[in-house]
Scaffold this active site. Structure first.
Site, PDB file in Angstrom:
ATOM      1  N   SER A 137       0.432  -0.985  -0.226  1.00 21.29           N
ATOM      2  CA  SER A 137       0.175   0.135   0.097  1.00 21.29           C
ATOM      3  C   SER A 137       0.865   1.543  -0.182  1.00 21.29           C
ATOM      4  O   SER A 137       1.830   1.356   0.759  1.00 21.29           O
ATOM      5  CB  SER A 137      -0.809  -0.107   1.160  1.00 21.29           C
ATOM      6  N   LYS A 191      -4.364  -6.575   3.550  1.00 16.03           N
ATOM      7  CA  LYS A 191      -4.613  -5.659   2.751  1.00 16.03           C
ATOM      8  C   LYS A 191      -5.706  -5.178   2.131  1.00 16.03           C
ATOM      9  O   LYS A 191      -6.424  -4.295   2.107  1.00 16.03           O
ATOM     10  CB  LYS A 191      -3.726  -5.860   1.674  1.00 16.03           C
ATOM     11  N   ASN A 195      -7.667  -1.693   3.182  1.00 15.41           N
ATOM     12  CA  ASN A 195      -9.287  -0.850   1.368  1.00 15.41           C
ATOM     13  C   ASN A 195     -10.274  -1.211   1.839  1.00 15.41           C
ATOM     14  O   ASN A 195     -10.225   0.394   1.268  1.00 15.41           O
ATOM     15  CB  ASN A 195      -8.280  -1.993   0.395  1.00 15.41           C
TER      16      ASN A 195
END
Length: 486
Positions: A137, A191, A195
């Protein structure tokens, strides 16, 4: 023999497949931190362009087929795959397998669905290969200058990679923004939830902007000043607030208008927010703020329908009638309270998944590695880390002393903002969902006793009672008929 030794000595430490901007940037990041790299892209033209420009003068070797690429790497090979998620990742892996040796490590650094990572791990590990699914990220800038990295897979593979990963990750006051997340698809799962939280954050900020602009009457200069000031506070200091402040003063040269006002109000999405919402439903975890953010993007895509509907459907119009400074303060408080709820939902989902999938996630450490490099980086994450460090079994972030007191102190402003928005016809789905989440979580009794009665009535689904142990079923129709007869 000397030529063979020379060739071995010049083999590269790390390989990157895929030279889109993210792949290029992370390759340069690895090389800048002292690890010679080899690169390969399906399109030779892309590789040539990279070597002739950004890779010039660096310890980078270009390969023009996978056999050459694999042969240029020292063993055990460490290969980062930066291609589009889904079938392209599987295709690259299948092409690599005949060329690799036992113990070589494949790292998928794309936005892969964690279930795909689990599958690939099950397929590759028994064949003698090591596989790491790693969330990355931070966008283009993070990839180049230090991203937040969320690797999952076998811990021994992570330990082998850690000298590189800890160097290329973003660096914050308490270490590099990388940590082993857990086995299998844990890294891509973290992840994914990251998000989802990002979706929530962005929607909450958009709603604050909508309120300040369309109810508070702030122009682009005033919006810049407000968001820039918010970015100096402990509560809201973050990358997303910072870039929001940067956006407002940008003037379009052709029209002389603020560029943000000329951008079509139809937001795109690549699927990770939706994946988060779907998985939360599967695990039975309430994440209404994140769900509202996903729905808001979907609703924004109905642009033509909304334009037509605006000519047919009317609602209230007007401006906030109170003091502008007071309204700005209330919106700030509502944004912060809603943000706490959004992160509480994300952390609750991580906790449930950790239990369900045996990831053994350290929630405090997950908050720590998001402090730098990534899109949701924020000073606020220090408080989340502290909350889980002090109580690793914390049931919900809302119960952490500081966050609990914050919401208790600011909930009146939060409620006023949501009610004002409703009265004046401004949709605030994420603000409202956050408040509903708080009100539902804090209530000892909810109306789902009636829901259970209905389910038992039409489907004999049974129910529990508050006053005695056991499972019960009632023949509701005769009771209803008897009552009606009286």
């Amino acid at each position: 023999m000397q030529e063979l030794a020379k060739k071995f000595m010049t083999q590269q430490s790390f390989g990157v497949i895929g030279l889109a901007v993210m792949g290029e940037n992370i390759a340069l990041n690895v090389e800048r931190n002292g690890f010679p790299i080899a690169v390969y892209n399906r399109s030779r033209e892309k590789t040539d362009a990279f070597m002739a420009s950004r890779a010039g003068g660096r310890n980078v070797k270009a390969a023009f087929d996978l056999k050459e690429f694999v042969g240029s790497l020292e063993r055990p090979r460490k290969i980062l795959v930066m291609v589009k998620a889904g079938r392209p990742v599987d295709a690259v892996i299948e092409q690599l397998k005949p060329l690799l040796d036992e113990g070589d490590i494949i790292i998928d650094g794309g936005n892969s669905l964690y279930e795909d990572t689990e599958r690939r791990t099950r397929e590759l590990e028994p064949q003698g290969f090591r596989f790491i699914g790693m969330g990355v990220s931070g966008g283009e800038e993070g990839a180049l200058n230090g991203p937040s990295l969320m690797p999952g897979g076998t811990e021994s593979s992570y330990e082998y990679l850690s000298p590189i990963l800890t160097k290329i990750a973003a660096q914050v006051d308490d270490g590099p923004c990388v940590a082993y997340c857990g086995p299998g698809g844990a890294g891509h799962y973290v992840k994914m939830v990251h998000n989802g939280i990002e979706y929530g954050d962005m929607q909450l900020i958009a709603e604050a902007y909508d309120l300040l602009k369309n109810l508070g009457g702030l122009d682009h200069k005033q919006l810049h000043e407000v968001f820039a000031e918010w970015n100096t506070t402990d509560e809201l200091n973050s990358f997303l607030i910072e870039i929001t402040a940067d956006i407002f003063p940008y003037i379009d040269e052709g029209t002389g208008l603020p560029l943000v006002d000329l951008i079509l109000d139809a937001a795109g999405q690549k699927g990770t927010g939706r994946w988060t919402a779907v998985n939360a439903l599967e695990l039975g975890v309430a994440i209404p703020t994140i769900g509202a953010a996903v729905n808001a993007r979907i609703m924004s895509s109905y642009k033509q329908e909304r334009v037509a509907a605006s000519k047919e459907l009317s609602g209230p119009n007007g401006k906030y009638q109170g003091q502008t400074k007071e309204f700005i303060k209330m919106v700030r408080d509502a944004l912060y309270c809603s943000k706490i709820c959004s992160y509480a939902q994300g952390m609750a989902l991580l906790a449930k998944a950790s239990q369900e999938y045996s990831y053994n996630l350290n929630l405090g450490e997950m908050a720590r590695i998001w402090k730098g490099g990534c899109i949701i980086r924020a000073g606020f994450l220090n408080k989340i880390k502290k909350a889980f460090d002090e109580n690793s079994s914390l049931a919900n972030l809302l119960l952490a002393p500081e966050f609990k007191q914050t919401i208790l102190d600011r909930q009146n402003a939060w409620r006023e903002v949501v009610s004002t928005a409703a009265k004046l016809g401004i949709p605030v789905p994420a603000f409202s969902a956050s408040l509903d989440y708080f009100d539902s979580y804090r209530r000892e009794r909810l109306p789902q006793n009636l829901t259970q009665a209905q389910r038992d009535y039409f489907g004999a689904h049974t129910y529990l009672r508050t006053d005695k142990e056991g499972t019960f079923h009632t023949e509701w129709v005769p009771i209803a008929e008897a009552t009606a007869a009286k």
